[in-house]
Design an enzyme around this catalytic site. Sequence first.
Site, PDB file in Angstrom:
ATOM      1  N   CYS A  76       4.589  24.923  -4.937  1.00  0.00           N
ATOM      2  CA  CYS A  76       4.473  26.721  -4.511  1.00  0.00           C
ATOM      3  C   CYS A  76       2.964  27.258  -5.499  1.00  0.00           C
ATOM      4  O   CYS A  76       2.270  26.984  -5.690  1.00  0.00           O
ATOM      5  CB  CYS A  76       5.878  27.048  -4.742  1.00  0.00           C
ATOM      6  SG  CYS A  76       6.287  28.464  -4.418  1.00  0.00           S
ATOM      7  N   HIS A 171       8.835  23.931  -0.989  1.00  0.00           N
ATOM      8  CA  HIS A 171       9.905  23.197  -2.283  1.00  0.00           C
ATOM      9  C   HIS A 171      10.019  22.052  -1.467  1.00  0.00           C
ATOM     10  O   HIS A 171      11.017  21.991  -1.693  1.00  0.00           O
ATOM     11  CB  HIS A 171      10.777  24.666  -2.280  1.00  0.00           C
ATOM     12  CG  HIS A 171      10.129  25.448  -3.038  1.00  0.00           C
ATOM     13  ND1 HIS A 171       9.886  25.594  -4.594  1.00  0.00           N
ATOM     14  CD2 HIS A 171       9.649  26.248  -2.994  1.00  0.00           C
ATOM     15  CE1 HIS A 171       9.541  26.323  -5.599  1.00  0.00           C
ATOM     16  NE2 HIS A 171       9.163  27.221  -4.225  1.00  0.00           N
ATOM     17  N   GLU A 173      11.637  19.446  -3.314  1.00  0.00           N
ATOM     18  CA  GLU A 173      12.648  19.393  -4.738  1.00  0.00           C
ATOM     19  C   GLU A 173      13.873  20.384  -3.673  1.00  0.00           C
ATOM     20  O   GLU A 173      14.917  19.985  -4.575  1.00  0.00           O
ATOM     21  CB  GLU A 173      11.779  19.750  -6.058  1.00  0.00           C
ATOM     22  CG  GLU A 173      12.227  20.942  -6.035  1.00  0.00           C
ATOM     23  CD  GLU A 173      11.242  21.962  -5.757  1.00  0.00           C
ATOM     24  OE1 GLU A 173      11.062  23.397  -6.343  1.00  0.00           O
ATOM     25  OE2 GLU A 173      10.045  22.150  -4.961  1.00  0.00           O
TER      26      GLU A 173
END
Length: 194
Positions: A76, A171, A173
Amino acid sequence: LAAGGIPVFLPLGIEPKEIINHLDGILMSGGADISPDLYGADPDPGLGAVEPIRDQFELDLLDVAYEREMPIAGICRGLQILNVQAGGSLFQDVPPHAIRDKPPATRVHAVTIKNDSVLEELYGEKIEVNSLHHQSIDTVGKNFRISAVSDDGIIEGIEHRDLPVIAVQWHPEMLDTRNSDPIFKWLVRQALNR
C-alpha cells in the site's frame, strides 16, 4: 514470522545507515498519505494526513537499501513511497478504492497480473484482493514496471527492473491467507539468498 523471518521495528529517530547492516530485507508497510511536495504537486482537497518525518525517513532508508541491493517488498503506502522515491507521482484521492465499510479482509475486486512478472510467479494471472487505499500511482517511477492492475485501470503492483524490489497496493497482511501469502515468503527467501 509465519514466512520464517524475524521482523525488526525501525523507529523514525534511527539513522538508516546505522541499522541497515543489521537487516537482510525491508518491508515497507501501509500508513498515512505521502506529501505531494515530494513529487511536485499541490495538495488535493481529498489529501489525508501526511507524515513528513516518516516520508523522509523512508526515503533515506530506501536510498541506503538500494546501495546494498537489499530485497524490498512494499504494501500500500509502501508501494507508493517506492514509486515516489523513484521519481513517480500519485493520484492523491481515489475514493472508489477506499473500501472502509467492510471488514479489512474482505476481497472486493480483481487484480490482473502481467505475464513474466515476479508477481505472476507468486500469485498467478488473477487474484481477488481487499482495497483500503485512497491514493494510487499516477506516473510510474524510473526503473519500475507495472506488474498488476485492477479492472478499472488502477496500478496494483510494481516491480523493479533490475533489483529484488516488488510492491502491491492491496493489504495481504489483512487477508485470511496472510500466514501463507507469497509476498512474505518471497521477501524472506530473497533475504536468505542475499
